[in-house]
Design an enzyme around this catalytic site. Sequence first.
Site, short mmCIF file in Angstrom:
data_model
loop_
_atom_site.label_atom_id
_atom_site.label_comp_id
_atom_site.label_asym_id
_atom_site.label_seq_id
_atom_site.Cartn_x
_atom_site.Cartn_y
_atom_site.Cartn_z
N THR A 151 0.83 -1.21 0.00
CA THR A 151 0.00 0.00 0.00
C THR A 151 0.86 1.26 0.00
O THR A 151 1.99 1.25 0.50
CB THR A 151 -0.89 0.00 1.26
N ASP A 152 0.29 2.37 -0.48
CA ASP A 152 1.00 3.64 -0.40
C ASP A 152 1.03 4.19 1.02
O ASP A 152 1.75 5.14 1.31
CB ASP A 152 0.38 4.67 -1.36
N GLU A 153 0.25 3.58 1.93
CA GLU A 153 0.17 4.13 3.29
C GLU A 153 1.49 3.96 4.05
O GLU A 153 1.72 4.63 5.05
CB GLU A 153 -1.00 3.47 4.05
N TYR A 176 -1.86 -0.42 10.92
CA TYR A 176 -1.96 -1.11 9.62
C TYR A 176 -0.75 -0.80 8.75
O TYR A 176 -0.08 -1.71 8.25
CB TYR A 176 -3.25 -0.68 8.90
N LYS A 180 2.30 -3.22 7.29
CA LYS A 180 2.60 -3.40 5.86
C LYS A 180 4.04 -2.96 5.57
O LYS A 180 4.73 -3.59 4.77
CB LYS A 180 1.62 -2.60 4.99
P1 NAD Z 1 -9.39 -7.58 2.06
O1 NAD Z 1 -9.44 -7.32 3.53
O2 NAD Z 1 -10.61 -7.32 1.24
O3 NAD Z 1 -8.99 -9.11 1.78
C1 NAD Z 1 -7.97 -9.74 2.51
C2 NAD Z 1 -8.06 -11.24 2.22
O4 NAD Z 1 -7.01 -11.89 2.95
C3 NAD Z 1 -9.38 -11.87 2.68
O5 NAD Z 1 -9.86 -12.75 1.70
C4 NAD Z 1 -8.99 -12.62 3.95
O6 NAD Z 1 -9.80 -13.77 4.19
C5 NAD Z 1 -7.55 -13.00 3.64
N1 NAD Z 1 -6.75 -13.20 4.85
C6 NAD Z 1 -6.67 -12.37 5.93
N2 NAD Z 1 -5.86 -12.91 6.86
C7 NAD Z 1 -5.40 -14.09 6.33
C8 NAD Z 1 -4.51 -15.09 6.80
N3 NAD Z 1 -3.93 -15.01 8.00
N4 NAD Z 1 -4.25 -16.15 6.00
C9 NAD Z 1 -4.83 -16.25 4.77
N5 NAD Z 1 -5.70 -15.35 4.30
C10 NAD Z 1 -5.98 -14.28 5.07
O7 NAD Z 1 -8.14 -6.76 1.53
P2 NAD Z 1 -7.95 -5.99 0.15
O8 NAD Z 1 -8.50 -4.63 0.28
O9 NAD Z 1 -8.39 -6.86 -0.96
O10 NAD Z 1 -6.36 -5.86 0.12
C11 NAD Z 1 -5.56 -6.90 -0.43
C12 NAD Z 1 -4.10 -6.50 -0.33
O11 NAD Z 1 -3.87 -5.29 -1.04
C13 NAD Z 1 -3.63 -6.25 1.11
O12 NAD Z 1 -2.33 -6.77 1.25
C14 NAD Z 1 -3.65 -4.74 1.24
O13 NAD Z 1 -2.70 -4.30 2.17
C15 NAD Z 1 -3.29 -4.33 -0.17
N6 NAD Z 1 -3.80 -3.02 -0.60
C16 NAD Z 1 -5.13 -2.70 -0.46
C17 NAD Z 1 -5.60 -1.48 -0.90
C18 NAD Z 1 -7.06 -1.10 -0.82
O14 NAD Z 1 -7.43 0.03 -1.16
N7 NAD Z 1 -7.94 -1.99 -0.40
C19 NAD Z 1 -4.71 -0.56 -1.50
C20 NAD Z 1 -3.36 -0.92 -1.63
C21 NAD Z 1 -2.93 -2.16 -1.19
P1 TYD Z 2 -10.84 3.77 4.29
O1 TYD Z 2 -11.77 3.35 3.20
O2 TYD Z 2 -10.94 3.11 5.62
O3 TYD Z 2 -9.36 3.64 3.70
P2 TYD Z 2 -7.94 4.17 4.31
O4 TYD Z 2 -8.13 4.57 5.71
O5 TYD Z 2 -7.07 2.97 4.18
O6 TYD Z 2 -7.54 5.30 3.41
O7 TYD Z 2 -11.02 5.34 4.52
C1 TYD Z 2 -10.85 6.25 3.47
C2 TYD Z 2 -10.98 7.65 4.04
O8 TYD Z 2 -12.34 7.82 4.49
C3 TYD Z 2 -10.12 7.88 5.26
O9 TYD Z 2 -9.66 9.23 5.23
C4 TYD Z 2 -11.04 7.68 6.43
C5 TYD Z 2 -12.38 8.14 5.89
N1 TYD Z 2 -13.57 7.45 6.44
C6 TYD Z 2 -14.65 8.21 6.91
O10 TYD Z 2 -14.62 9.45 6.93
N2 TYD Z 2 -15.75 7.54 7.38
C7 TYD Z 2 -15.82 6.17 7.40
O11 TYD Z 2 -16.85 5.61 7.85
C8 TYD Z 2 -14.71 5.42 6.89
C9 TYD Z 2 -14.74 3.92 6.90
C10 TYD Z 2 -13.61 6.10 6.40
#
Ligand code: NAD
Ligand code: TYD
Length: 369
Positions: A151-153, A176, A180
């Site tokens: 992630t970019d975070e 989080y 990461k």
């Molecule tokens: P998500 O929470 O939707 O899915 C995570 C998946 O991992 C789920 O299917 C869960 O069952 C599985 N999982 C969790 N713990 C596990 C374990 N111990 N063993 C096996 N499986 C396990 O997450 P996402 O949003 O799809 O993110 C996927 C990846 O991409 C993550 O590594 C996250 O850090 C990264 N990422 C997400 C975003 C975003 O905007 N969602 C952006 C950049 C990077």
């Molecule tokens: P989120 O979707 O949780 O992603 P991330 O925190 O990883 O960026 O949140 C996106 C943005 O929205 C973040 O600035 C937090 C804000 N947010 C709210 O204002 N209300 C909410 O209920 C949630 C879940 C997030």
Amino acid sequence: MQRNTLSAERRILITGGAGFIGSHVVRRFVKNYPQYRIINLDALTYAGNLENLRDVEKAPNYTFVKADICDAVAVAMVFTEHAIDGVIHLAAESHVDRSISDPMAFVTTNVIGTVTLLNVAREAWKDRLSGHSPLSSGEGRGEVRFYHVSTDEVYGSLHDDSLFLESTPYDPQSPYSASKAASDHFVRAYGNTYKLPFVVSNCSNNYGSHHFPEKLIPLMINNIRNNKPLPVYGKGENVRDWLWVEDHASAIDAVFHKGVNGETYNIGGHNEWKNIDLVHLLCRIMDQKLGRAEGESAKLITYVTDRAGHDLRYAIDASKIERDLGWKPSITFEVGLERTVDWYLANTEWLDHVTSGAYLRYYEVQYAR
Ligand code: NAD
Ligand code: TYD
């Protein structure tokens, strides 16, 4: 020089394939690469759902294994049984709010789970590691590759108008992002120390179908639909850079196939939005889709206590992946957001299912505001 070996057979382990982004990656690889075998390993936590993959579950090149990435024995069995030669690692605890209330779950899965996978890969591939080229694209026959999706975070919070580059120093601010960042460091350390061929990508916020409705966009869509309050943290001035999830899946495809070992690629949509502006936009789209009077859904907006340590702004400079791998987002935010809203409105059963039972109780206890 890129070798075109896409016709080669590969046996790819995708972790977290039942989650939001993982399910899009699994679907893309199963459909686009029938010559590959795709093994989806997922523990099916609250965020993982096999309903996300109904359309590919019977494909002849697809296998699902329910296992925890922290379970070294189970992961090693998968490597042996399927002769894994590529890993795309997405399994993680992914929600910042949950990381604030339960950081240890994030250390366990994101750090220990990643190191467990690295150890198994290193052992399984030990005979092949000495001969690999450090600058290879990982595409040659017999080559192995560990791809960590991050992630970019990890870069922290921007307080000026700059963008995150691959060279931006790590400065994670939430449990989080700290977990990461730690896992990214372990992947690079295994590359340096044990010569494990790896690539890392750091992506901005994704949106799209199958997104668990605890994250901003699907939560707001679901609450608007149910006439529930729309909790905006603080003043709603935090900025996120949104990318359509299928464009992230296509970027992951490009990095896996064409990325250079040892490199990092930032992935983003050049699409920054203040939270409050985005919530208003969603309200307008939902008013139209639900046939409500203009301004009706926006009445649900409720400002709530800010998230602890809330990062102000994320924004990605994605010029490296565009220049080196020829990737860029395929659709605009307007198109992507409308497709996303349409998907949730056509899949209200999915929404109701994943927000029922155990999840809902957890949500109400942890995040009642
Ligand atoms: P998500 O929470 O939707 O899915 C995570 C998946 O991992 C789920 O299917 C869960 O069952 C599985 N999982 C969790 N713990 C596990 C374990 N111990 N063993 C096996 N499986 C396990 O997450 P996402 O949003 O799809 O993110 C996927 C990846 O991409 C993550 O590594 C996250 O850090 C990264 N990422 C997400 C975003 C975003 O905007 N969602 C952006 C950049 C990077
Ligand atoms: P989120 O979707 O949780 O992603 P991330 O925190 O990883 O960026 O949140 C996106 C943005 O929205 C973040 O600035 C937090 C804000 N947010 C709210 O204002 N209300 C909410 O209920 C949630 C879940 C997030």
